[in-house]
Write an enzyme that holds these catalytic residues in place. Sequence first.
Site, PDB file in Angstrom:
ATOM      1  CB  SER A  49      -0.897   0.016   1.247  1.00 22.41           C
ATOM      2  OG  SER A  49      -1.510   1.287   1.445  1.00 22.41           O
ATOM      3  CE1 TYR A  67      -4.758  -1.976   4.394  1.00 20.39           C
ATOM      4  CE2 TYR A  67      -3.700   0.156   4.062  1.00 20.39           C
ATOM      5  CZ  TYR A  67      -4.231  -1.014   3.543  1.00 20.39           C
ATOM      6  OH  TYR A  67      -4.215  -1.234   2.195  1.00 20.39           O
TER       7      TYR A  67
END
Length: 250
Positions: free
Chosen positions: A142, A156
């Site tokens: 990401s 996350y």
Amino acid sequence: MVLRQNILITGASSGLGEGMARQFAAKGRNLALCARRTERLEKLAAELTAAHPGIKVVTRTLDVTDHDRVVTVFEEFRAELGSLDRVIVNAGLGKGQPVGTGRFDANRETLQVNFVAAAAQIEAAAAIFREQGGGHLAVVSSFTALRGFPGNLTAYAASKVGISAYVDGTRIELKPKGIAVTDVRPGYIESEMNDRMGRNPLLAKAEHGARALAKAIEAEPARAYVPPWPWVPLSVVMRLLPGSVLRKVA
């Protein structure tokens, strides 16, 4: 560019995984697709083989937190297709909560899926590639792998920072074996994970994002920000933002 004919994609029943499956099917590649939602996988496989009669699409149910099952499913796919030329580690979770708010269960699950389960998939793929003497491993990390983020993104981002570092080490280890390794860092792309974002000028349409992902993975770089615009320049800016600003924009 090496032709990778047989491609395995985890988390392929929706979102980025489904989008990449459509892109690679259109290129005439054989696909090994796995996810927890079998009905959606089978529907996708039927659709892809109908649209592209020359390809083979095989599916398996897989919860990536069942690490032993990951190894079994990857080996079954290799046996069914004859080889695995590329493995895309895509299955992920984005349900973290702010630290100290009583939701460690959500943060723990995010860390387990995005880091530990991803590491298990990398292990299974690398073992197959070592035996075959080659292959391409692409791991969907990401944009948040750049640094720590606050709020709902804390767990996350930490999981993505961790798995990107794991991928870097894996690349160094496997390069002499003829195995390519790519750290893929998507920005905001339409998917079930991003449904809660609402309107966001940085959110790429699903098809555009999937096309950009497939193009980046095909090039097999060490690292790719996807789509390149605006995420390549933003990757420079984001590293320099002070924490007080990051709290407002994260």
